[in-house]
Design an enzyme around this catalytic site. Structure first.
Site, mmCIF file in Angstrom:
data_model
loop_
_atom_site.group_PDB
_atom_site.id
_atom_site.type_symbol
_atom_site.label_atom_id
_atom_site.label_comp_id
_atom_site.label_asym_id
_atom_site.label_seq_id
_atom_site.Cartn_x
_atom_site.Cartn_y
_atom_site.Cartn_z
ATOM 1 N N LYS A 99 0.814 -1.212 0.000
ATOM 2 C CA LYS A 99 0.000 0.000 0.000
ATOM 3 C C LYS A 99 0.848 1.264 0.000
ATOM 4 C CE LYS A 99 -2.124 -1.046 3.774
ATOM 5 N NZ LYS A 99 -1.480 -2.312 4.102
ATOM 6 N N ARG B 190 -9.686 1.803 9.157
ATOM 7 C CA ARG B 190 -9.430 0.373 9.382
ATOM 8 C C ARG B 190 -10.596 -0.330 10.042
ATOM 9 N NH1 ARG B 190 -3.357 -1.217 10.285
ATOM 10 N NH2 ARG B 190 -2.368 0.510 9.224
ATOM 11 N N ARG C 150 11.493 -7.202 4.922
ATOM 12 C CA ARG C 150 11.503 -5.758 5.132
ATOM 13 C C ARG C 150 11.961 -5.429 6.551
ATOM 14 N NH1 ARG C 150 5.899 -2.553 5.110
ATOM 15 N NH2 ARG C 150 5.773 -3.544 7.150
ATOM 16 N N ARG D 24 13.175 -3.141 11.654
ATOM 17 C CA ARG D 24 11.882 -2.856 12.279
ATOM 18 C C ARG D 24 11.538 -3.997 13.226
ATOM 19 N NH1 ARG D 24 8.102 -0.531 7.452
ATOM 20 N NH2 ARG D 24 6.549 -0.665 9.087
ATOM 21 N N ARG E 19 -1.297 -9.160 13.252
ATOM 22 C CA ARG E 19 -1.802 -8.013 12.493
ATOM 23 C C ARG E 19 -2.675 -8.469 11.324
ATOM 24 N NH1 ARG E 19 3.627 -4.921 11.812
ATOM 25 N NH2 ARG E 19 2.631 -4.082 9.981
#
Length: 191
Positions: A13, A88, A127, A133, A144
């Site tokens: 996204k 969301r 990623r 991260r 998630r």
């Protein structure tokens, strides 16, 4: 022009939002980026958000709405925007509808990227490693995904019923996906 981009975590996204924003000359507004900046700056809001994200949860509607409304009131968003990561939940849809109505605006389209869940999980783990991260470990990512399906999947039905939803395959090379997205938007918006 007022657009939304949706899809499960890791579906691309943010990447596609930047492409769309640049193409149409509107800001691509990512709640995730706003939250990460608050965390980096160690604001009170950032510390609260950091705890929520570390547990694999989503930031509550009230906090998210406050951040989004403040951002939409900035000068660069007066002629349009693309929201990435908001709404969301069904409650956030209602809040966004109210905000748009109060300003005499409407949504033009909602782009939803679809993707294979296992491929997304691998993409996000890679990623996380590259971008350092720590919130993106496999357990958190799977949580998630589950939260996304529970809370956000119903929004697709709302936007489908309103005739705003454009569902596209988010898998493939970035350029291929960008071409699909821009072609579908051009077809829908006539530009």
């Amino acid at each position: 022009m007022r657009l939304l981009i949706m899809g499960p975590p890791g579906a691309g996204k943010g990447t596609q939002a930047a492409v769309i924003g640049e193409h149409y000359g509107i800001p691509a507004i990512s709640t995730g980026n706003i939250f990460r900046l608050a965390i980096t700056n160690r604001t009170k809001l950032g510390e609260r958000i950091k705890r929520i994200i570390a547990e694999g949860g989503y930031v509550p509607d009230s906090l998210t709405l406050k951040v989004v409304v403040e951002r939409l009131e900035e000068d660069d968003a007066k002629d349009g925007w693309l929201l990435d990561g908001f709404p969301r939940t069904l409650r956030q849809v209602t809040a966004l509808d109210s905000e748009l109505e109060a300003h005499g605006f409407h949504l033009d389209a909602v782009v939803s990227l679809t993707a294979d869940e296992e491929a997304i999980i691998q993409r996000m783990l890679k990623r996380a490693e590259i971008e350092n991260r720590p919130d993106d470990n496999e357990e958190t990512i799977r949580n998630r995904m589950e939260v996304y399906h529970e809370q956000t999947d119903p929004l697709l039905d709302v936007y489908r019923e309103r005739g705003l939803l454009i569902e596209l395959d988010g898998m493939g090379a970035v350029e291929e996906v960008s071409q699909r997205v821009l072609a579908a938007l051009a077809d829908r918006l006539g530009r």
